[in-house]
Design an enzyme around this catalytic site. Structure first.
Site, PDB file in Angstrom:
ATOM      1  N   LYS A  13       0.832  -1.210   0.000  1.00  0.00           N
ATOM      2  CA  LYS A  13       0.000   0.000   0.000  1.00  0.00           C
ATOM      3  C   LYS A  13       0.865   1.258   0.000  1.00  0.00           C
ATOM      4  O   LYS A  13       0.602   2.198  -0.729  1.00  0.00           O
ATOM      5  CB  LYS A  13      -0.914   0.072   1.234  1.00  0.00           C
ATOM      6  CG  LYS A  13      -1.959  -1.001   1.331  1.00  0.00           C
ATOM      7  CD  LYS A  13      -2.948  -0.704   2.460  1.00  0.00           C
ATOM      8  CE  LYS A  13      -2.339  -0.713   3.845  1.00  0.00           C
ATOM      9  NZ  LYS A  13      -1.871  -2.047   4.300  1.00  0.00           N
ATOM     10  N   ARG A  88      -9.048   1.428   9.276  1.00  0.00           N
ATOM     11  CA  ARG A  88      -8.591   0.098   9.669  1.00  0.00           C
ATOM     12  C   ARG A  88      -9.613  -0.646  10.513  1.00  0.00           C
ATOM     13  O   ARG A  88      -9.359  -1.772  10.921  1.00  0.00           O
ATOM     14  CB  ARG A  88      -7.303   0.238  10.479  1.00  0.00           C
ATOM     15  CG  ARG A  88      -6.050  -0.175   9.711  1.00  0.00           C
ATOM     16  CD  ARG A  88      -4.908  -0.023  10.674  1.00  0.00           C
ATOM     17  NE  ARG A  88      -3.704  -0.679  10.282  1.00  0.00           N
ATOM     18  CZ  ARG A  88      -2.714  -0.100   9.617  1.00  0.00           C
ATOM     19  NH1 ARG A  88      -2.835   1.127   9.177  1.00  0.00           N
ATOM     20  NH2 ARG A  88      -1.609  -0.768   9.383  1.00  0.00           N
ATOM     21  N   ARG A 127      11.492  -5.987   5.680  1.00  0.00           N
ATOM     22  CA  ARG A 127      11.418  -4.546   5.511  1.00  0.00           C
ATOM     23  C   ARG A 127      12.296  -3.775   6.499  1.00  0.00           C
ATOM     24  O   ARG A 127      12.744  -2.676   6.203  1.00  0.00           O
ATOM     25  CB  ARG A 127       9.946  -4.144   5.671  1.00  0.00           C
ATOM     26  CG  ARG A 127       9.540  -2.947   4.909  1.00  0.00           C
ATOM     27  CD  ARG A 127       8.031  -2.842   4.815  1.00  0.00           C
ATOM     28  NE  ARG A 127       7.353  -2.940   6.111  1.00  0.00           N
ATOM     29  CZ  ARG A 127       6.052  -2.704   6.257  1.00  0.00           C
ATOM     30  NH1 ARG A 127       5.312  -2.373   5.225  1.00  0.00           N
ATOM     31  NH2 ARG A 127       5.496  -2.806   7.441  1.00  0.00           N
ATOM     32  N   ARG A 129      11.492  -2.409   9.530  1.00  0.00           N
ATOM     33  CA  ARG A 129      10.923  -1.398  10.400  1.00  0.00           C
ATOM     34  C   ARG A 129      10.849  -1.964  11.813  1.00  0.00           C
ATOM     35  O   ARG A 129      10.878  -3.179  11.990  1.00  0.00           O
ATOM     36  CB  ARG A 129       9.513  -1.073   9.895  1.00  0.00           C
ATOM     37  CG  ARG A 129       9.232   0.392   9.809  1.00  0.00           C
ATOM     38  CD  ARG A 129       8.001   0.651   8.995  1.00  0.00           C
ATOM     39  NE  ARG A 129       6.794   0.124   9.625  1.00  0.00           N
ATOM     40  CZ  ARG A 129       5.597   0.141   9.064  1.00  0.00           C
ATOM     41  NH1 ARG A 129       5.456   0.644   7.844  1.00  0.00           N
ATOM     42  NH2 ARG A 129       4.547  -0.343   9.683  1.00  0.00           N
ATOM     43  N   ARG A 140       0.105  -8.332  13.908  1.00  0.00           N
ATOM     44  CA  ARG A 140      -0.547  -7.391  12.973  1.00  0.00           C
ATOM     45  C   ARG A 140      -1.441  -8.128  11.987  1.00  0.00           C
ATOM     46  O   ARG A 140      -2.499  -7.639  11.604  1.00  0.00           O
ATOM     47  CB  ARG A 140       0.503  -6.552  12.250  1.00  0.00           C
ATOM     48  CG  ARG A 140       0.979  -5.481  13.194  1.00  0.00           C
ATOM     49  CD  ARG A 140       1.895  -4.402  12.662  1.00  0.00           C
ATOM     50  NE  ARG A 140       2.064  -4.255  11.268  1.00  0.00           N
ATOM     51  CZ  ARG A 140       3.265  -4.161  10.682  1.00  0.00           C
ATOM     52  NH1 ARG A 140       4.363  -4.259  11.388  1.00  0.00           N
ATOM     53  NH2 ARG A 140       3.344  -3.973   9.405  1.00  0.00           N
TER      54      ARG A 140
HETATM   55  P1  AMP Z   1       1.184   1.220   8.811  1.00  0.00           P
HETATM   56  O1  AMP Z   1       2.339   2.116   8.507  1.00  0.00           O
HETATM   57  O2  AMP Z   1      -0.062   1.607   8.049  1.00  0.00           O
HETATM   58  O3  AMP Z   1       1.515  -0.235   8.651  1.00  0.00           O
HETATM   59  O4  AMP Z   1       0.824   1.432  10.360  1.00  0.00           O
HETATM   60  C1  AMP Z   1       1.742   1.094  11.379  1.00  0.00           C
HETATM   61  C2  AMP Z   1       1.014   1.000  12.717  1.00  0.00           C
HETATM   62  O5  AMP Z   1       0.413   2.261  13.055  1.00  0.00           O
HETATM   63  C3  AMP Z   1      -0.147   0.011  12.762  1.00  0.00           C
HETATM   64  O6  AMP Z   1       0.284  -1.321  12.996  1.00  0.00           O
HETATM   65  C4  AMP Z   1      -0.985   0.566  13.907  1.00  0.00           C
HETATM   66  O7  AMP Z   1      -0.410   0.275  15.161  1.00  0.00           O
HETATM   67  C5  AMP Z   1      -0.852   2.075  13.693  1.00  0.00           C
HETATM   68  N1  AMP Z   1      -1.915   2.605  12.795  1.00  0.00           N
HETATM   69  C6  AMP Z   1      -1.755   3.145  11.559  1.00  0.00           C
HETATM   70  N2  AMP Z   1      -2.925   3.506  11.028  1.00  0.00           N
HETATM   71  C7  AMP Z   1      -3.880   3.185  11.947  1.00  0.00           C
HETATM   72  C8  AMP Z   1      -5.299   3.290  11.994  1.00  0.00           C
HETATM   73  N3  AMP Z   1      -5.993   3.787  10.961  1.00  0.00           N
HETATM   74  N4  AMP Z   1      -5.926   2.855  13.108  1.00  0.00           N
HETATM   75  C9  AMP Z   1      -5.251   2.347  14.155  1.00  0.00           C
HETATM   76  N5  AMP Z   1      -3.918   2.209  14.172  1.00  0.00           N
HETATM   77  C10 AMP Z   1      -3.230   2.623  13.087  1.00  0.00           C
END
Ligand code: AMP
Length: 183
Positions: A13, A88, A127, A129, A140
């Site tokens: 994404k 999410r 990755r 991170r 996750r």
């Molecule tokens: P991402 O970079 O989209 O993979 O997000 C990394 C982490 O940020 C996720 O595993 C969640 O802990 C948090 N996070 C990001 N976006 C959301 C969201 N819309 N709702 C809740 N937690 C989020």
């Protein structure tokens, strides 16, 4: 255009969002990046979010909806944007639908990217991170299955979702998405 990009963690994404934003002149909004930025800066939001992100759980709907409301209210967002990592949960999706309506955004497109689960875990653990260690990744995935997968159903039921196979080269997938959006 207001584009929402959905799909499991590791599906690409973020990578696709950056490319689409560049090609179509959209503002790229990644909620994960907003949160990681807050963690790096040590803001109150960051202090709250840090352990949640590192465990692979989700930050609360209230906090996330507050962030999105604040961002989407900015006038410049009317140039068009791509939402990456939000919504999410079904609650976030419902609030987002209402917010887009309230703020008169009316060219909403939803793309769902899919890749088989084994490939996802492999991609994620490569990755590098902080939340990409195997335990967090598996958590996750579980959180995705329980809380985020229903978001796809939410938009399927509304009949507004484009599904794209996320296997293949970055450019191939990108071309498929761009073509879909141009149609
Ligand atoms: P991402 O970079 O989209 O993979 O997000 C990394 C982490 O940020 C996720 O595993 C969640 O802990 C948090 N996070 C990001 N976006 C959301 C969201 N819309 N709702 C809740 N937690 C989020």
């Amino acid at each position: 255009m207001q584009l929402i990009i959905l799909g499991p963690p590791g599906v690409g994404k973020g990578t696709q969002s950056v490319l689409i934003a560049e090609k179509l002149g959209l503002i790229h909004l990644s909620t994960g990046e907003i949160l990681r930025d807050a963690v790096a800066k040590g803001t109150p939001l960051g202090l709250q979010a840090k352990s949640v992100i590192e465990s692979g759980a989700l930050v609360s709907d209230e906090i996330m909806i507050g962030i999105i409301r604040e961002v989407l209210t900015k006038e410049e967002m009317h140039k068009g944007f791509i939402l990456d990592g939000f919504p999410r949960t079904v609650k976030q999706a419902e609030e987002l639908d209402a917010l887009l309506d309230e703020l008169n955004y009316d060219n909403i497109r939803i793309v769902y990217l899919s890749v088989p689960k084994d490939a996802l875990v492999k991609r994620l653990t490569k990755r590098g991170r902080k939340d990409d260690n195997i335990e967090t990744v598996l958590h996750r995935m579980q959180v995705y299955k329980e809380q985020t997968a229903p978001v796809r159903e939410h938009y399927k039921n509304k009949g507004v979702i484009f599904e794209v196979n996320g296997e293949g080269s970055i450019e191939e997938i990108n071309s498929k998405i761009i073509e879909l959006l141009a149609a």
